[in-house]
Enzyme design. Structure first.
Site, PDB file in Angstrom:
ATOM      1  N   LYS B  96      38.258  46.495  36.272  1.00  0.00           N
ATOM      2  CA  LYS B  96      38.423  45.504  35.204  1.00  0.00           C
ATOM      3  C   LYS B  96      38.399  46.286  33.907  1.00  0.00           C
ATOM      4  O   LYS B  96      37.383  46.903  33.563  1.00  0.00           O
ATOM      5  CB  LYS B  96      37.310  44.464  35.212  1.00  0.00           C
ATOM      6  CG  LYS B  96      37.464  43.492  34.040  1.00  0.00           C
ATOM      7  CD  LYS B  96      36.357  42.482  33.902  1.00  0.00           C
ATOM      8  CE  LYS B  96      36.497  41.801  32.541  1.00  0.00           C
ATOM      9  NZ  LYS B  96      35.356  40.908  32.237  1.00  0.00           N
ATOM     10  N   GLY B 157      30.434  35.335  26.247  1.00  0.00           N
ATOM     11  CA  GLY B 157      29.078  34.829  26.071  1.00  0.00           C
ATOM     12  C   GLY B 157      28.940  33.687  25.081  1.00  0.00           C
ATOM     13  O   GLY B 157      27.836  33.191  24.863  1.00  0.00           O
ATOM     14  N   GLY B 184      34.096  33.033  27.976  1.00  0.00           N
ATOM     15  CA  GLY B 184      33.998  31.838  27.162  1.00  0.00           C
ATOM     16  C   GLY B 184      33.544  30.587  27.886  1.00  0.00           C
ATOM     17  O   GLY B 184      33.084  29.637  27.257  1.00  0.00           O
TER      18      GLY B 184
END
Lengths: 251, 251, 251, 251
Positions: B96, B157, B184
């Site tokens: 990622k 966050g 989010g």
């Protein structure tokens, strides 16, 4: 372990279904089963308990409690008559009370609704009124003895979701009886949101029966209500304007 | 029967979890299990594969695929180095890719991100980039060979949900690789909405690990993703300005 | 007394207009006048300065500063060429820089845009870049020397308003140059909102030129920008969950 | 040329002000003047016409029509008494009818409100009722003879803006009397939006009187109402999902 309790009766599912709009009785039955619902509304003015007995058969053989409603009534008088016919025909005191003001919006008439609710409670009914999202009217309905309050998210069949989440929160904060979001839900996330706002249950029909694949949508709604209830109980994170990095993973 | 396929690898769950923010390793393990996830991100710059081996143990004993991420990298150079260390330590080409611009917003730097993505693809990595919600950047990332695109809903966050659903829809419409909503999400209805907008999966961490009851929230997120996916496939009713009564029940 | 200052030049109006889409040159002139604008963009690739001199005439006789733009450019190279032609033809260093990625969304290409901006600044231009609403890209554009940043509210001509007010606020908070909301405005309240979010000006074209009555809409936009600016400076009341009665009137 | 007509009386301004919350009588006067309002509400239960005559002086010397209101009344009986006292003291049949249900939300009580409206109309009053955003109640109020309907955007003093624009649109579509958005406006763009939704006027107090700079906010509200009205009449562009380039400028 987290039952919905209405008038002393416990339900394992927090999704209440309606029957209108299903393409066939067979699909309706599959959808009801997939939804996991334990209570389903049926319009008394639209369904004869004699000639169209098959809807009742579906409910009976699946152990789903019928909740007769007074859809199509425009005055307290009509609603009272319909409720009494339903009680006689079905042997239940439970009634979903609908008294709408016009065909175009199907919005409840606050004056006739409150009047009908008061009379039905006096007459021994367990009254679950479909109401608008006015916190004052919701409180009044509880004060006259309704067993739940069922505010709309948006007009019946509109699929507009919850137009005024703030009002739903105000209703939830003050309510001493279950709050059931009724009308307007179009998709799963909206059903989840209703529960996150603090509603005790969700009632919907068209969102499932008129979906392209009703049975799959019924299953989605079951999961959405469970998800929203879980999220409410789990206590979501606060909203922040800026980012917050994940802290180091625990050792 | 409806697997998420990334780079030829099929996943039964469409919920990808992160590990940051969990109050304890025990709760993290319970939450991961409750979420049903099959792939979980771990920050390589925060977790040593030696000394903090226990996170890896949790993933290993639950059969969850680790997805190393480059969290904490601010330049393509840093991200490349981190990705290569991860590959060496964990023996996986999957990464990622995070290249953020600043600490306050943790928003991706579009130029550094695209540069890093291109280099990692050339270097044989399976690259899943965390990006903003710009449809043009998403398309560019796909063009350089990324295996998925992972647009944010809102800052990491923040719990602000999906700030711009229109952009997510534009990204979904054009994408030839899986679209994974990343960052989010604050509560279950937002995860369901991501799926209804057409995302193929949802990636979240804080919404679960920092919830008041992480395990219950993990379960809610699992159901929400399932619900949103089902609703997307089931084909929701159209939105109407006015009401539509349920038709008579079928006979 | 509250001028908009860009690159040392003061403007009395905070509404910048575009010329595209007007039904006639006469209506365009009336609309520009009604809008009170002091600067208006003209697409260099669409208007020849020779044969279609009349647009320039309109601007000249109304004392409106022309702002040539690079609409229709898909690469930095094209944009640079167009900007230089404009400078030569019009004798102005000012340029609205547009480098879009595709015809369907007309969204800016972040990589080409940043590259073009850097070159134009080096070449002595006063660069006003049309950008997406990514705070990181906005900061980068300022860092390479742009005289303003012009984030979109939503795609050009869409009338979708400001899709992500949170991003616009983030851009405003960090900006050291004027922030001009560019693209997406459909109606007056959205122009007011842009200013309330802290933008220094609003740029719009279609919302006026394609309205049913362009001149009336131009006047409405002028008032909306003034209203939004005033409200921003006046300091609005905080949002409350509950009501607050007006106190007794002062004696 | 575009007057607001209520009960046969024409007003040049579509902004109606309230007086509560102003930091001083001097600032109130400046704000009222800046707002351009021609009618202003005064709470009869809070202001004595004798001892606090100065508010009346302000209105009188600025040629602003006073609109007594029944703020602070919780029953029809109280509201009737207050309205009659106002008529006697001020010599006006006009009354803003407020009958609220509780101190916390200050939401109107639909039953008491409708009852009071009917009695006041019968008694010769020009009744302007503050109501919730229920289209059915708004219609009922018009049917009993009210001269306007004044739905809330959100609770009084909350600054939450217009929580349910869809309901306001439904009210506007059906109304045969002016619709005045009353309560909840916090900033200029919201006042503009009210007008764009089709309201005939906006009534607000706290948004101006409690702003950091009341006089500047009053001016902003004046411009916002003008802007919103203009945009409504000008006919806005339709909303599109994708971009639409400006066509070549006219020759």
């Amino acid at each position: 372990r987290d039952p919905l309790v209405i008038a002393g009766h416990g339900f394992g599912s927090r999704l209440i279904m309606g029957t209108g709009g299903a393409p066939s009785l067979h699909i309706l039955e599959e959808a009801l089963t997939a939804s996991g619902t334990e209570m389903t509304t049926v319009a008394m003015r639209r369904v004869s308990t004699q000639t169209e007995g098959s809807v009742w058969d579906v409910l009976r053989r699946n152990g789903i409690r019928p909740l007769p409603n007074t859809a199509g009534c425009f005055t307290a008088t009509e609603a009272l008559r319909t409720a009494r016919l339903a009680r006689e025909a079905l042997g239940t005191e439970w009634v979903k009370l609908e008294v709408v003001a016009d065909e175009r919006t199907l919005l409840p008439d606050p004056v006739e609704l409150l009047d009908a609710a008061e009379h039905l409670v006096d007459d021994g009914f367990i009254v679950l009124p479909y109401t608008n999202d006015d916190p004052v009217l919701a409180r009044r309905l509880e004060q006259v003895g309704c067993a739940a309050v069922m505010p709309l998210g948006s007009p019946i069949g509109s699929g507009l979701g919850i137009r005024n989440p703030h009002n739903i929160e105000l209703i939830v904060e003050q309510a001493g009886v279950p709050v059931i979001l009724d009308a307007g839900i179009g998709t799963a996330s909206e059903a989840a949101l209703a529960m996150e706002l603090g509603c005790d249950a969700v009632l919907l029909a068209s969102a499932v029966t008129r979906a392209h694949e009703p049975v799959l949508m019924a299953s989605a709604m079951r999961d959405a209500v469970t998800a929203g209830r879980g999220a409410r109980l789990a206590g979501r994170i606060p909203v922040r304007r800026y980012a917050e990095a994940s802290s180091p993973a625990p050792e």
